[in-house]
Structures are given as C-alpha cells and as structure tokens.
Design an enzyme around this catalytic site. Sequence first.
Site, PDB file in Angstrom:
ATOM      1  N   ASP A 112       0.823  -1.217   0.000  1.00  0.00           N
ATOM      2  CA  ASP A 112       0.000   0.000   0.000  1.00  0.00           C
ATOM      3  C   ASP A 112       0.856   1.265   0.000  1.00  0.00           C
ATOM      4  O   ASP A 112       0.465   2.286  -0.568  1.00  0.00           O
ATOM      5  CB  ASP A 112      -1.035  -0.008   1.123  1.00  0.00           C
ATOM      6  CG  ASP A 112      -0.391   0.033   2.499  1.00  0.00           C
ATOM      7  OD1 ASP A 112       0.700  -0.530   2.652  1.00  0.00           O
ATOM      8  OD2 ASP A 112      -0.990   0.624   3.415  1.00  0.00           O
ATOM      9  N   ASP A 159       1.688 -10.198   3.337  1.00  0.00           N
ATOM     10  CA  ASP A 159       0.694 -10.100   4.418  1.00  0.00           C
ATOM     11  C   ASP A 159      -0.749 -10.281   3.953  1.00  0.00           C
ATOM     12  O   ASP A 159      -1.648 -10.415   4.769  1.00  0.00           O
ATOM     13  CB  ASP A 159       0.767  -8.715   5.074  1.00  0.00           C
ATOM     14  CG  ASP A 159       2.051  -8.530   5.843  1.00  0.00           C
ATOM     15  OD1 ASP A 159       2.769  -9.518   6.013  1.00  0.00           O
ATOM     16  OD2 ASP A 159       2.326  -7.396   6.257  1.00  0.00           O
ATOM     17  N   GLU A 642      -3.141 -35.880 -19.664  1.00  0.00           N
ATOM     18  CA  GLU A 642      -3.059 -37.318 -19.964  1.00  0.00           C
ATOM     19  C   GLU A 642      -4.069 -37.795 -21.008  1.00  0.00           C
ATOM     20  O   GLU A 642      -3.833 -38.766 -21.706  1.00  0.00           O
ATOM     21  CB  GLU A 642      -3.208 -38.145 -18.675  1.00  0.00           C
ATOM     22  CG  GLU A 642      -4.542 -37.945 -17.965  1.00  0.00           C
ATOM     23  CD  GLU A 642      -4.655 -38.743 -16.665  1.00  0.00           C
ATOM     24  OE1 GLU A 642      -3.774 -39.555 -16.382  1.00  0.00           O
ATOM     25  OE2 GLU A 642      -5.642 -38.532 -15.943  1.00  0.00           O
TER      26      GLU A 642
HETATM   27  P1  ADP Z   1       5.087  -1.173   0.732  1.00  0.00           P
HETATM   28  O1  ADP Z   1       4.881  -0.765  -0.693  1.00  0.00           O
HETATM   29  O2  ADP Z   1       5.545  -2.590   0.827  1.00  0.00           O
HETATM   30  O3  ADP Z   1       3.909  -0.831   1.589  1.00  0.00           O
HETATM   31  P2  ADP Z   1       6.587   1.133   1.774  1.00  0.00           P
HETATM   32  O4  ADP Z   1       5.460   1.639   2.598  1.00  0.00           O
HETATM   33  O5  ADP Z   1       7.944   1.146   2.371  1.00  0.00           O
HETATM   34  O6  ADP Z   1       6.361  -0.366   1.285  1.00  0.00           O
HETATM   35  O7  ADP Z   1       6.626   1.985   0.428  1.00  0.00           O
HETATM   36  C1  ADP Z   1       7.590   1.703  -0.579  1.00  0.00           C
HETATM   37  C2  ADP Z   1       8.077   2.951  -1.223  1.00  0.00           C
HETATM   38  O8  ADP Z   1       7.000   3.653  -1.863  1.00  0.00           O
HETATM   39  C3  ADP Z   1       8.646   3.992  -0.274  1.00  0.00           C
HETATM   40  O9  ADP Z   1       9.970   3.706   0.081  1.00  0.00           O
HETATM   41  C4  ADP Z   1       8.576   5.247  -1.135  1.00  0.00           C
HETATM   42  O10 ADP Z   1       9.603   5.268  -2.093  1.00  0.00           O
HETATM   43  C5  ADP Z   1       7.268   5.045  -1.859  1.00  0.00           C
HETATM   44  N1  ADP Z   1       6.200   5.765  -1.147  1.00  0.00           N
HETATM   45  C6  ADP Z   1       5.409   5.337  -0.146  1.00  0.00           C
HETATM   46  N2  ADP Z   1       4.540   6.290   0.243  1.00  0.00           N
HETATM   47  C7  ADP Z   1       4.781   7.368  -0.521  1.00  0.00           C
HETATM   48  C8  ADP Z   1       4.232   8.689  -0.628  1.00  0.00           C
HETATM   49  N3  ADP Z   1       3.227   9.076   0.145  1.00  0.00           N
HETATM   50  N4  ADP Z   1       4.751   9.514  -1.564  1.00  0.00           N
HETATM   51  C9  ADP Z   1       5.740   9.116  -2.365  1.00  0.00           C
HETATM   52  N5  ADP Z   1       6.311   7.913  -2.323  1.00  0.00           N
HETATM   53  C10 ADP Z   1       5.853   7.046  -1.413  1.00  0.00           C
END
Ligand code: ADP
Length: 760
Positions: A112, A159, A642
């Site tokens: 997310d 998850d 098969e």
């Molecule tokens: P996941 O995608 O597994 O939930 P993260 O929450 O660490 O993992 O998000 C992965 C990457 O997505 C972050 O390191 C960042 O680069 C990018 N990201 C997450 N939230 C934002 C945001 N609000 N704005 C810009 N980039 C974001």
Amino acid sequence: MAPAADRRLQLGILTSGGDAQGMNAAVRAVARTTISRGARVFAIYEGFQGMVDGGEGIRELEWEDVSSILHKGGTVIGTFRSKDFREWEGRRRAARNLLEHGIDRLVVIGGDGSLSGLDQFRADWPGLLAELVEAGEISPRTAAEHPALMFAGLVGSIDNDLVGTDSTIGADSALHRIIEAIDALASTAASHQRCFVVEVMGRHCGYLALMAAVAGGCDYVLIPESPPAPGWEDMMCASLRRARGNGRRDTMVVVAEGARERTGEPITSAYVRDVLQERLGEDTRVTILGHVQRGGAPSAYDRWASTWLGHEAALEVLSASPGSVGPVIGFHGNEVVRVPLVDAVARTREVPELIRTGEYGQAMEHRGGAFTEMAQILRELVDPTPTPAERPSFSAESQARLAGLGIPAPGPAKRIAILHVGGLAPGMNSAARDAVRLGIRRGHTMLGVRDGFVGLREQAISELGWAEVEEWLANGGAELGVRRTLPTASELYPISRALEEHRVDALLMIGGWNGYQGVHLLDRERDRYPALRIPMVCLPASIDNNLPGSEFSIGADTALNVVTEAIDRLKVSGAAAKRAFVVETMGRYCGFLALASGLAGGAERVYLHEEGLSLDALQADVSWLRESFAAGRKLFLAVRNEEANPLYTTDFIARVLEEEGSGRYDVRQAVLGHVQQGASPTPADRLLAARLVSHALHVVGEQFAAGTAESFYLGLADGAIQRFPIARLNDDVDMEFRRPRHQWWLALRPVLQAVADGPV
Ligand code: ADP
C-alpha cells in the site's frame, strides 16, 4: 530533451516496498505481454529509486531477459524503499527520466505504501511536467505528448493486507513457508509434549497468522485485528489445557508480529512463552520465522495467478488513455477485478484506525468474509468440548449469537458419517479431521466409513474421536481409505441397512466424480429405501479439479505444486543441453492441472483435451520449435494432459519432436503419474477443506433443525462456499468427459499464449 524517436507505446515496470515471491512472475508477464502487443517495456530497477536515478536504473527488456525467473523468489529487478521519491524533487527527476525514454505508462508492483506513492506521482505529474518545461529540461511538445501518467498497480505483499483483493502476490508462498515450519515443529513438539510459540509476519494484518493456525492445526492465535480482552492469558491457558486433556500431544500458539492487547500494548512471543511456562509449567520454545517467510521459490499459485495479473495489468495500461483512472488489479475469487487505487489504499489504511478505536468486528470484516469465517472455524477446531446440544438451558441469547456466527442452534446430537469416494486427493485427511473436530464441537457423534461405498455396504463404520484424528491434518493420503466403486442396484439394500443399523443421520462424502454420482444415486432411491432419507452432502476433493459447482477442489492445488516443482527440476536437468521436454500430467479429461502447471512452470506449449490436438497444430509447433532452437533456444517445455488425445500420446509427441528436430535438440518425456496424488496438502488445500467442511456441517445442522433431509453438493464459487441441490448435479456437466461444461480456468489460455509464444 528530444522526444523518444520510437513512437511505439513505452511501458515501465517496477517492484517496490517489501519483496514478495511471485513478483518475478508478474514482471515476466508484464514484459512479455507488452512485447507481444508490439510495445516496448522498460525495467525500472530498485523500485522508484531507479527512475529517480535514471541512467542504468531504466533499461529496456527483451523477451529473453525475463526467461528463467519464474521460479525465483524475490524480485530480479530489485526493490527499494526510496526516500528520494517521497520528495517533490525526487519525483521531478523521476518524471524527467521516464520521459527521456518516452515512458508515461507504468505497472507498479508493491504494497500500500508503494501504491500510494504511485498515486502521489500521478497527481503531481502535470505540475512536475510544467516545472520541467519551465526549467527547459523537457520541451513543451514532450509535455503535451504525455499529459498524464497512466498506470496499473499490482499488490505484492506477503501479508495479504490490501482491502479490495482477495489475495496478494506472495501471501500463498509465505503460507507455504510457515506451514512447512509448523509441520516440522509439530513433529518434534509432539515427541516431547512441548509448547511452541511461532511468530509470523504481519504488522497490521493477521492473515498469515490466522490461516497458518487453521492450516497448521495450531491451538491459539493472536492477531492485530482481534486484540484480546484483559485476562486473555487465563482464557488461552484454559483452552490449551482443555486440548491437552483431550489428547493433544503438543501445543502451538501463533503470534502475528503486530499482535496487541486492547490497551495497545504489544504482545510479544517472549511474553506468551513466559505465560505458558509459568501457568502451564510446560517447556516452551519460541520460533520467530522472520525473513524465511519471504524466501524460497514461489508457490504454484503465486506463479500462475501473478502471471495472470501481470498480463491483465499490461493490457490495462497499454489500452489506457490520459483520462483513464488507474486501478489496482486483483482477484475476487477467481475473477480478475479492478478497484480504484485510491479507494483500495484508503480502505486498507482504515484497518489500523478501526483497531485503534476498538471496532474489531469491522476491522475483521475489512479483511473479507473468509477471514471472519476462519477465525470462527479456528475457535471451534481447537475446542474439544461439545456444545451443550441437549441442554434445555441453552439460552436464546446464546443461540442468537451462534446463529450470527453461522452456526445453527444446536438440535439433538446426531450421528454423521464421513466417507471418501473417487481417486485419492491430498487434503482428504485434512477435511476428514476437520469434520470430526467441528462435528464433535457442534455436538454430534462423528463416524468414519472405511473404503467408500464398499465399506458402507459392509458396515465398516466406526466412531472417530477428537484425539484420534490429531495427525491427519498434514498427512497426504486418506486414513479412511478411498474407493472409486459406485454402488450397484443390488447394493442399495445393504447400504440402507448399514445406515439404519449404525443410526446414521447424515452423510458427508468428501471425494470426486464417482462419489458425486453415488450420492446422486442414493438420493434418487430414497423413496424406496427410507434409511436413505437423510441429508447427504458432497464436498469436492479431486486433483483433477473437474467437479461441478466449485472453482477448486481439495487436492488440486497440492497436485499443481507437485507438478510445478517437478518441472523446475526437469528444467535444471535440461539447462546444460539443448533439450525439449514433454511432461504429462493427470487430470483425466480436465486440463486444469496441465494449463495451470504450464503457466506456473513456464511451458511454451500446453495440450488439452478441451481444445483438441490436431496434426496441423502439432506440425506448426514442430516448425516453430525447429526455428526457435536454430535461433538459440536452449530449452522447450510442453505440458500434455493425460487424455489430451487418444492417438497423439505423450510418447508420440516426443518422437515427432525428436525426429523433426534433426539433431538440433534432444527430447525427453516425463509422465509424472501418481506422485501428483501423494504430497502433504498445501495450505490452500487445508484451508479449503476447513471451509467446505464447516459449511457442510452447517448445511446438515440446518436440516436437523428443520427436520428436512435434502442432499447438496458444495463448492467454492465467487470467493464463497455455495450449495447446489444434488438433483441438479448433471445439468451443467459434460457426462462423457466428466467435467463441468463451463470451466473458468480456460480464461488462462490467452495468458499462456501471450507469455509463451516468444519471437523466433
Ligand atoms: P510497501 O509498498 O511494501 O507498503 P513502503 O510503505 O515502504 O512499502 O513503500 C515503498 C516505497 O513507496 C517507499 O519507500 C517510497 O519510495 C514510496 N512511497 C510510499 N509512500 C509514498 C508517498 N506518500 N509519496 C511518495 N512515495 C511514497
């Protein structure tokens, strides 16, 4: 900056956030579908950081670049938690670097966090481009040609925490790892009568913990969505004592890493261990599974389903226009669904808030119907105390509460018999074990019939106890025995006598095609034999996956994993030589195993009875293969069901390929045979068994209460367990080839074509 010279569509693909098994399958499918549609595809390495950095961070992918990655865990294009991308300046550089390659279409695979980063990027895109024009870093024409960022998101998360899709890429493989560990721990724990506390991943989501507890036969689970009330330690210990007192040899508690008390205080696995040690006086060990859960080869599901998702994501993005709303693509049951990304992320983020404000029921509901259902099933599975079926003091309030949980108000205790008919399916034992435990808990006496209808006729019927079925869960095979034999007309009388003498009030048939036909026959003869006037329920268990009313039958996922693992090994064995393999799978006239394992194993060709197999098609394949090897191919894989064709056998196809190859490659055939029936059931098969059995007992319980005696067959359809009157059994099936007329998985055919038919 000059606009990219090539005006074909250009698509970028990246994986971000935590890695998950199956990401590679999705990357491969996105890349190959894009190439097969005549567009260009670029890998963006190390998540969003690759586009922030540009240069080597963005590289075009060719067809062969994604060969031999399907079976690998993790993600071959890397993933990263990019701090730069969280800043406007980072996203500005990212937009500039993408436009250097003419990319304004993206597929992002992540959790997310990654998906909300993507949404932020989409929202910023016009502003970022305006700034780049102003700074002279891109031309106004480039900005005008790429007015919007078009995208699709795929959820990569072990998850299974994204609201809006039933499953996420990686969750099934993680469950495989957890169940392998729990099965291994269970054998040592039982030997020493020990307690184990197993900690699994899941900061906000208890999916892995809950499913592992049901599929692993564990005794207690602690998950974030359902923080226990004060005093939970007493309740937990009482429950564990009860199970031990009734014959459990070991104790297994699963703790999600994000489990908390209602006060918000974390529940650590060390604390649970101390509680068990102090209050039960048991030798207790903690196992924290950690990153093992992310590791290892992806399961068959995480390969075929992610391939499907990747294919759909590429099609979505290639057909998008600047006004399109970018979706998250996921599953509802076995249907690919698109949900607006913003909604999916927003609803996912509601869950921690719901937990914080004490709305636990709603938090559970957000996880989908099966989640709440599984929590209830677990509570019943671990409790050996029969519900007070005949106690008149059973209050109306308690009855209403049970009804709300899908459990019928207890009527008088009944005698329910279980039998298996058909071919052996891994998970038959799990289903029988769960039926015994849930049945006893719901106040019934559970009976086992040995050897199908043959045993029923011969009165090989005995009561099964709660402790007796302890070890059945993880064992392949069928402790009760299984026979394909259908009852003959003359056997109906002895069968009805057996039912009468053993006072059988209901029958659960857990098996395959002949079992369904047998129950149908008994149902039709109930006018002549009063003992047959009992509720009878068929539950699908067959590796062939050919039963009506159910998208999956118990055992099919296990067999699929066996075939997929076998293909992996064959491929390794053939990698050093130029080799073509023809692999034959079971399935009778149903091609599910062949097609799904072809997708999961990376086959170039799949031969199915449903589609027929002509000499012309075979000839075309031979010429394609010859040219393909001449152009440098090292390995070729065909999977043949098969019964694909009675004349063009596996041996025939292998010989044709060999003869026509004129020595450019050699050919080996592998008929996998009964190994497909012999494995320990996968988590998915164990979970399906638990849901089906719980529902079947619900169906018979309802009838006991209502005084009716109808027969049904059950199935998993649209993500829920559904029932169908047995009288309708043969309405929608092809009786000659013993399979449903409509088979959902044939929708996977074009997916295989798009990822397998590489350029010569
Ligand atoms: P996941 O995608 O597994 O939930 P993260 O929450 O660490 O993992 O998000 C992965 C990457 O997505 C972050 O390191 C960042 O680069 C990018 N990201 C997450 N939230 C934002 C945001 N609000 N704005 C810009 N980039 C974001």
